[in-house]
Design a protein around this motif. Sequence first.
Motif, PDB file in Angstrom:
ATOM      1  N   ASP A 338       0.826  -1.213   0.000  1.00  0.00           N
ATOM      2  CA  ASP A 338       0.000   0.000   0.000  1.00  0.00           C
ATOM      3  C   ASP A 338       0.859   1.261   0.000  1.00  0.00           C
ATOM      4  O   ASP A 338       0.570   2.237  -0.709  1.00  0.00           O
ATOM      5  N   ILE A 339       1.904   1.243   0.820  1.00  0.00           N
ATOM      6  CA  ILE A 339       2.804   2.395   0.861  1.00  0.00           C
ATOM      7  C   ILE A 339       3.474   2.569  -0.491  1.00  0.00           C
ATOM      8  O   ILE A 339       3.627   3.701  -0.994  1.00  0.00           O
ATOM      9  N   TYR A 340       3.844   1.450  -1.104  1.00  0.00           N
ATOM     10  CA  TYR A 340       4.497   1.517  -2.424  1.00  0.00           C
ATOM     11  C   TYR A 340       3.561   2.129  -3.463  1.00  0.00           C
ATOM     12  O   TYR A 340       3.961   3.011  -4.238  1.00  0.00           O
ATOM     13  N   THR A 341       2.340   1.672  -3.494  1.00  0.00           N
ATOM     14  CA  THR A 341       1.365   2.171  -4.478  1.00  0.00           C
ATOM     15  C   THR A 341       1.095   3.663  -4.276  1.00  0.00           C
ATOM     16  O   THR A 341       1.027   4.445  -5.239  1.00  0.00           O
ATOM     17  N   TYR A 342       0.977   4.067  -3.010  1.00  0.00           N
ATOM     18  CA  TYR A 342       0.695   5.482  -2.713  1.00  0.00           C
ATOM     19  C   TYR A 342       1.861   6.369  -3.163  1.00  0.00           C
ATOM     20  O   TYR A 342       1.673   7.414  -3.811  1.00  0.00           O
ATOM     21  N   LYS A 343       3.083   5.993  -2.873  1.00  0.00           N
ATOM     22  CA  LYS A 343       4.245   6.795  -3.266  1.00  0.00           C
ATOM     23  C   LYS A 343       4.407   6.816  -4.778  1.00  0.00           C
ATOM     24  O   LYS A 343       4.835   7.824  -5.363  1.00  0.00           O
ATOM     25  N   LEU A 344       4.035   5.695  -5.468  1.00  0.00           N
ATOM     26  CA  LEU A 344       4.099   5.644  -6.927  1.00  0.00           C
ATOM     27  C   LEU A 344       3.127   6.644  -7.549  1.00  0.00           C
ATOM     28  O   LEU A 344       3.460   7.367  -8.508  1.00  0.00           O
ATOM     29  N   LYS A 345       1.937   6.719  -6.990  1.00  0.00           N
ATOM     30  CA  LYS A 345       0.924   7.652  -7.479  1.00  0.00           C
ATOM     31  C   LYS A 345       1.395   9.091  -7.330  1.00  0.00           C
ATOM     32  O   LYS A 345       1.269   9.910  -8.244  1.00  0.00           O
ATOM     33  N   LYS A 346       1.939   9.411  -6.159  1.00  0.00           N
ATOM     34  CA  LYS A 346       2.387  10.776  -5.909  1.00  0.00           C
ATOM     35  C   LYS A 346       3.582  11.134  -6.787  1.00  0.00           C
ATOM     36  O   LYS A 346       3.709  12.275  -7.269  1.00  0.00           O
ATOM     37  N   ALA A 347       4.462  10.196  -7.050  1.00  0.00           N
ATOM     38  CA  ALA A 347       5.621  10.459  -7.915  1.00  0.00           C
ATOM     39  C   ALA A 347       5.174  10.729  -9.339  1.00  0.00           C
ATOM     40  O   ALA A 347       5.716  11.612 -10.020  1.00  0.00           O
ATOM     41  N   ARG A 348       4.115   9.977  -9.813  1.00  0.00           N
ATOM     42  CA  ARG A 348       3.598  10.181 -11.171  1.00  0.00           C
ATOM     43  C   ARG A 348       2.991  11.578 -11.286  1.00  0.00           C
ATOM     44  O   ARG A 348       3.202  12.287 -12.282  1.00  0.00           O
ATOM     45  N   GLU A 349       2.262  11.998 -10.269  1.00  0.00           N
ATOM     46  CA  GLU A 349       1.642  13.331 -10.294  1.00  0.00           C
ATOM     47  C   GLU A 349       2.724  14.431 -10.306  1.00  0.00           C
ATOM     48  O   GLU A 349       2.580  15.446 -11.000  1.00  0.00           O
ATOM     49  N   LEU A 350       3.753  14.219  -9.572  1.00  0.00           N
ATOM     50  CA  LEU A 350       4.838  15.212  -9.521  1.00  0.00           C
ATOM     51  C   LEU A 350       5.529  15.344 -10.872  1.00  0.00           C
ATOM     52  O   LEU A 350       5.794  16.460 -11.347  1.00  0.00           O
TER      53      LEU A 350
END
Length: 366
Positions: A338-350
């Motif tokens: 879950d932590i991995y998926t959340y950080k991946l999403k935020k990195a894509r948005e950035l």
Amino acid sequence: MLKKFFIICSGADTDILDNCAIGEQNKFAGIGATVFFTAVMAFIACSYALYTVFDNALAAICFGFIWGLLIFNLDRFIVSTIKKRNNSIDEIIQASPRIILAVIIAIVISKPLELKIFEKEINQVLLEQKNDLTIANQNQIAAQFTPNVDALSSEILNLHSQIATKETEVNALYDIYITEAEGTAGTNLLGKGPVYKEKRDKHDAALAELQQLKADNKTKIAATENQITQLNSNYDAQVATTQPIIDGFDGLMARINTLGELPFLPSLFILLLFLAIETSPIFAKLMSPKGEYDYKLEDAETAVKTWVEQKISERKILLKTDQKLNNRIYNDIAEDDDIYTYKLKKARELIQLQADSFFKHQKNVL
């Protein structure tokens, strides 16, 4: 009350000593009394030494009091920092710097008192030195004036000699013309003839020259004598000016140097006495057996030391434990999907935001 004061002077821990035996308290009271009276002697010695320098009793007493407090504080520090050990060698090594300091203090205290004790003998030697200095000073000043005075005196003698020579010449001319008149010399003719008149005129001319020479030389002699008088006055004035410097040759350094010229043995005994007084508290603590106060003081110190070491050890263990816990926690988080998926999403948005910003900037440039 006095015993309590001396115990404070010894630098002992009064809270511990109050719970010790009377004998233990008396021991530290004796040490404190030695420290106190050493400071009193330092006060007296320094006051006398400074009085010889400043000739002001109030200033000498004030500075002497400050010096006495300084010596009291040093002695109290020296005695209070000596701790009883289980090894005599360690105790001697611990006390050696303090013994050296005590020796220095004893020397500093003893010298002014030696000056006072041997004051009469020092004054006698100083008087002889002042007399020698006075004679040497007068000879040195006279060397500046004597050549001029001798030259002027020779000039006066020369002027008197000129008068005496002229008088001899006039007397000889007088005898010549008298014998000519009597007929006993010269032409051997009795009476006052032409030869007599010639010789008489010659005598009268020489007599007039003699009178003029006396008048001229008298003026010169008077002027020369005035110069000699002035030189003598200058000599007396210079002697009078420099004599107070010699009379004041009795300061602290002069007295210390004079003390060194006196027999060494009495000064040595006084120095040894003060060495014994100054070092006696140190040796008393070194030679005395470990008493009740020493055990209680060691117990209090080791208790604090143990408590501090325990606290330091606990903090080190706590730090190591916390580091291990943090490592385990972050390792577990690194495996969380879950932590991995959340950080991946935020990195894509950035990254998308960065691309849009770059596009707008380039568009404005064009």
